[in-house]
Structures are given as structure tokens and as C-alpha cells.
Scaffold this motif. Sequence first.
Motif, PDB file in Angstrom:
ATOM      1  N   GLN A 156       0.048  19.896  90.631  1.00  0.00           N
ATOM      2  CA  GLN A 156       1.178  19.269  91.298  1.00  0.00           C
ATOM      3  C   GLN A 156       0.929  19.158  92.799  1.00  0.00           C
ATOM      4  O   GLN A 156       1.205  18.115  93.417  1.00  0.00           O
ATOM      5  CB  GLN A 156       2.439  20.085  91.034  1.00  0.00           C
ATOM      6  N   TYR A 178       0.988   6.993  90.318  1.00  0.00           N
ATOM      7  CA  TYR A 178       1.181   8.341  90.871  1.00  0.00           C
ATOM      8  C   TYR A 178       2.615   8.808  90.678  1.00  0.00           C
ATOM      9  O   TYR A 178       2.869   9.984  90.385  1.00  0.00           O
ATOM     10  CB  TYR A 178       0.828   8.364  92.356  1.00  0.00           C
ATOM     11  N   HIS A 234      -1.145  11.519  96.510  1.00  0.00           N
ATOM     12  CA  HIS A 234      -0.106  10.495  96.668  1.00  0.00           C
ATOM     13  C   HIS A 234       0.094  10.151  98.142  1.00  0.00           C
ATOM     14  O   HIS A 234       0.185   8.976  98.519  1.00  0.00           O
ATOM     15  CB  HIS A 234       1.193  11.001  96.043  1.00  0.00           C
ATOM     16  N   THR A 294       7.918  13.704  98.897  1.00  0.00           N
ATOM     17  CA  THR A 294       7.131  12.536  98.503  1.00  0.00           C
ATOM     18  C   THR A 294       6.906  11.658  99.722  1.00  0.00           C
ATOM     19  O   THR A 294       7.702  11.661 100.666  1.00  0.00           O
ATOM     20  CB  THR A 294       7.848  11.723  97.414  1.00  0.00           C
ATOM     21  N   GLU A 322      -0.359  23.994 100.613  1.00  0.00           N
ATOM     22  CA  GLU A 322       0.536  24.210  99.478  1.00  0.00           C
ATOM     23  C   GLU A 322      -0.199  24.905  98.335  1.00  0.00           C
ATOM     24  O   GLU A 322       0.329  25.836  97.708  1.00  0.00           O
ATOM     25  CB  GLU A 322       1.116  22.883  98.994  1.00  0.00           C
ATOM     26  N   ALA A 361      -1.840  19.654 101.840  1.00  0.00           N
ATOM     27  CA  ALA A 361      -1.853  19.861 100.390  1.00  0.00           C
ATOM     28  C   ALA A 361      -2.622  21.132 100.054  1.00  0.00           C
ATOM     29  O   ALA A 361      -2.244  21.884  99.139  1.00  0.00           O
ATOM     30  CB  ALA A 361      -2.479  18.656  99.694  1.00  0.00           C
ATOM     31  N   ASP A 379       5.831  17.194  86.892  1.00  0.00           N
ATOM     32  CA  ASP A 379       7.000  18.032  87.193  1.00  0.00           C
ATOM     33  C   ASP A 379       7.562  18.650  85.917  1.00  0.00           C
ATOM     34  O   ASP A 379       7.929  19.836  85.887  1.00  0.00           O
ATOM     35  CB  ASP A 379       8.077  17.197  87.893  1.00  0.00           C
ATOM     36  N   ARG A 398       5.384  19.082 101.266  1.00  0.00           N
ATOM     37  CA  ARG A 398       6.595  19.015 100.461  1.00  0.00           C
ATOM     38  C   ARG A 398       7.030  17.547 100.306  1.00  0.00           C
ATOM     39  O   ARG A 398       6.659  16.680 101.085  1.00  0.00           O
ATOM     40  CB  ARG A 398       7.733  19.796 101.129  1.00  0.00           C
ATOM     41  N   ARG A 435       0.304  15.666  94.864  1.00  0.00           N
ATOM     42  CA  ARG A 435       1.147  15.327  96.005  1.00  0.00           C
ATOM     43  C   ARG A 435       0.279  14.901  97.195  1.00  0.00           C
ATOM     44  O   ARG A 435       0.561  13.915  97.877  1.00  0.00           O
ATOM     45  CB  ARG A 435       2.029  16.515  96.387  1.00  0.00           C
ATOM     46  N   SER A 460       3.414  11.986  88.598  1.00  0.00           N
ATOM     47  CA  SER A 460       4.108  13.097  89.255  1.00  0.00           C
ATOM     48  C   SER A 460       5.333  13.522  88.461  1.00  0.00           C
ATOM     49  O   SER A 460       5.603  14.727  88.314  1.00  0.00           O
ATOM     50  CB  SER A 460       4.518  12.684  90.675  1.00  0.00           C
TER      51      SER A 460
END
Length: 474
Positions: free
Chosen positions: A452, A403, A459, A280, A198, A195, A411, A278, A456, A407
Motif C-alpha cells: 500500500q 492505480y 501513484h 492521494t 511510510e 513513500a 485497501d 499520506r 501510494r 489502490s
Amino acid sequence: MFFPLISISSIQAFDGGAVRVGVLAGILALVSCATVGPDYQQPEENLPDSYRWESSKNGRSSAQRDGWWQVFNDAQLNTLITQVRSNNHDLKAGLKRLEQARSVIGISRAAGLPQVGGAPGISRQRTSGQVTGGGSAFNTYSAPLTLDWEVDLFGRIRRQVEAAVSDAQGSEEDLNALLLSLETEAASRYFTLRALDEEIEIVSQGVKSRQDSLKLVKDRHELGAVSELDVAQASNLLASSEADLEGLKRERSAQEASLAVLTGSPATTFRVPSAPLRGTPPSVPGGVPSELLRARPDIRRAERALAAENARVGVAVAAFYPSLSLSGNLGLQSSDIENLFSKGARYWSISPQVYLPILQGGRNEAALAGAQARYEEVLENYQQTVLEALAEVETSLAARKFYLSQSAALDRAVVAAEKASEIANAQYEGGISNYLSVLDAERTSLDARRQQAVLRGVHFGNTITLIRSLGGRW
């Protein structure tokens, strides 16, 4: 029931064959006595049929499976978990603790078996001339064997073995819990690291974009189209993003070092390739609450502790009953080593003794009360462990639901923020708005994308927490 105390002299007065038959018959009769104390029964739990936050599409029952991390279909994660299972030093230390617990079983069992020892030796002594009428010196050669045996009449030793076995089984569950904790910690740190990858990617793109924006603003300032304030604001935003980027790299380095320790590797040489997170996480079914009793190692460990304390209550009960011990000697003795192995050099004795706990001053009663109180304490601990396990699963299931909703909302926020940023830049380039609008729109867009990425990672981390709360099996 009366058990006489039998002395060595009384045994030696009888014929040897009759003695052996009589003693053997008495032992067989006594050993046949039942084991005293309560027999263990696993407590029954009145658990709900389903979890409050479990989605119906995930199913109500769950199949047992090992290798839980494979559900993520991530080769790097598979490699890390394999390294943890093979090289982690805490895990290796836990294995040695299990070996220690298992060794106690053998020690406990040995207490119920005959103990035989030998001590061959030689001695030289001189008698007093005033006593024997003439002093003399002589040697004594001996090759004795000794026997000690506590006959487990009422199961005291058997209950001790039962407790030791349960303790060892509890230690095995401790090892299983440690293994699951290390596996899930490694997975959680791995997804946190990804994460961060990212987020680093997003901020790096933001730095590049703001470098381009600063160049554009400087060019326009040189042409007199904008004031120096726009240049200062663009420079501030770029520097802020660069600082954020270095902070994220610092956090990534710390996560990588922690993974190195978990995998038993030196942090100086350990590396995890960059791979932005990337998608879920997989949907893990919660199953039914009753499965926790056999899936979670901490619950199984608490149950084994309860079984051990139940056996110790039996040990305390056995203290109220008589105990039988046998002591014996068999060997060779001679003043001349050449005659040490002759028939006349042999000697033996056997001394069975029965101990009757007639008056103990309340010691046995107090010991039994203490053992029963410890059992009740461990029972409460077991029930508390079950409740905490249920709460952990419910918390993770609820978090998963929220979550997903969070999410989805985020988005939409990212799409709207990026659209707003495009509009603000177009208006600024067209001279409709000032650069402050561009800064606000770009900052909002970057923050939304970073949120975001963070969400992620959280999550994925919650999925790992759910797996751990389910005992690593579903």
C-alpha cells in the motif's frame, strides 16, 4: 540581369561626388531586392480532440499555470524546487549554453554590416641607388581605415540571422525542458523518499510488534506451553523484519543524496525530515492534445529546429544569385609626420565587386538538395516528438485510472489481512492453532501494508510524470 565588375582604377577615374552618388544609388536599388527562399510556415498537426483515458470530470480544457508543484500543497517540496531552480549546476550550465546560442545571432547580424578597421603605422625604407640614381632613406607615416561590406542583395545573410534566431529560441526551449526535467525529478525523488518513510514506519511498527511476540513466545516456551520451534520461527520473522528495515533506510539515504545533488547541496550536510506519505495525489486534468504543441518545451524546441532548417534552405537558394561586396580604403599618408594631417596627405579608394555564380560544378545544387533533406529530416523528428508526447500523456492517464482501482483493491486487502492477523493471534493465544498461522497472517498483513505504501508512492510519482508529459502546465 547583368552586373559588371567595377575595378578600383575605374572608380578613381571619376569625380568623387559622382562616384559616391552613383554607388549609393546602386546599393539602394540592389538592397531593395526580395529575400529568396521559402518563408517558414509552422506545420499543421491533425491531433485528436481528446485523450482516450482522460476522465470527463477533469475537464477537456486546461488553463496555463506556472509553479505546478504548488498543487501538492507541500511546504518541503516547495523549498526543494526553489533550491533546484536557484542552485542546480546543470541548470546554470544550460543557461550559459543559451547565452552562447544568443551570441551567434550577433555574429550573424554583423556579417551584414560594414566592417571598418584601422592600422596606423610607420615604416622606414631605403631606395636602391642603382635604380633611382642615388639611394636615399625616408620614413612613411600612415593612418589608414579599411572598409569591407557584403551587401545582402538576396537575403543570404538575413536567412542566416533567421536561422540563428531560431536556433537560439530552440536553445531556450532546451533550457526550459532541462528545468522541467530537474523539477520533476526532484519531486519524484521527494515522493519516493516519503513513500520510503511510510514503509519504514510500517516495518518499524512490525519490528516492535514482533519483538513483543518473541517475548511472549519465549515466556510461553519457558512455561512449557509451546515448543522451541515457535521461538525459532518468531526469531526468524523478527530478524527478517530488522533486515528489511535496514534496507529501506539504505534506499532512503540514496534518495536523499540524489536530492542533495539536484539542489546543489553537499550530501554530507543535506537532510530531508522524515514525513510518511499520506493521502492521494491531486487530480491533474489532461486537457486537450492540441495544448501540447504550446505547453511542451521539447515540441517547441523541435518546431524551432524546423524553422532554422527552413531558413538554411533560403541560404542555399541565395547561393544561386549574384553577390555584391564593397571594399574601400581611406586614410592619411606622408613622409613627414608634421604633414600627416594636411589636406594633401589624404587618399581613398573604393572597389565594388559583383560575383556571378555562372559555373559551380553542381555545388550549389548539391548544397540546396542537402538543405532540403535536412529540413525534411527535422520535420519527421518534429512529428515523431508530437506522437511520443501524446503517448506519454495517454500512458500516464491510463496509469492513473488503474492505480486508483488497484489502490482501492489493496485497501480492502489491508483491512482483510489485519483482521486475519487479529484472528490468528487470538486463536494462537487460545491454543486453537499453532504459531505458523500467526506468522503467515502477520507476514501477509505487513506485506499488504508495505504494498500500500509503495503503491501510494508510485501513484504520486505517476502524477509527476503526467505533469511532465503535459509540459509542466495544465
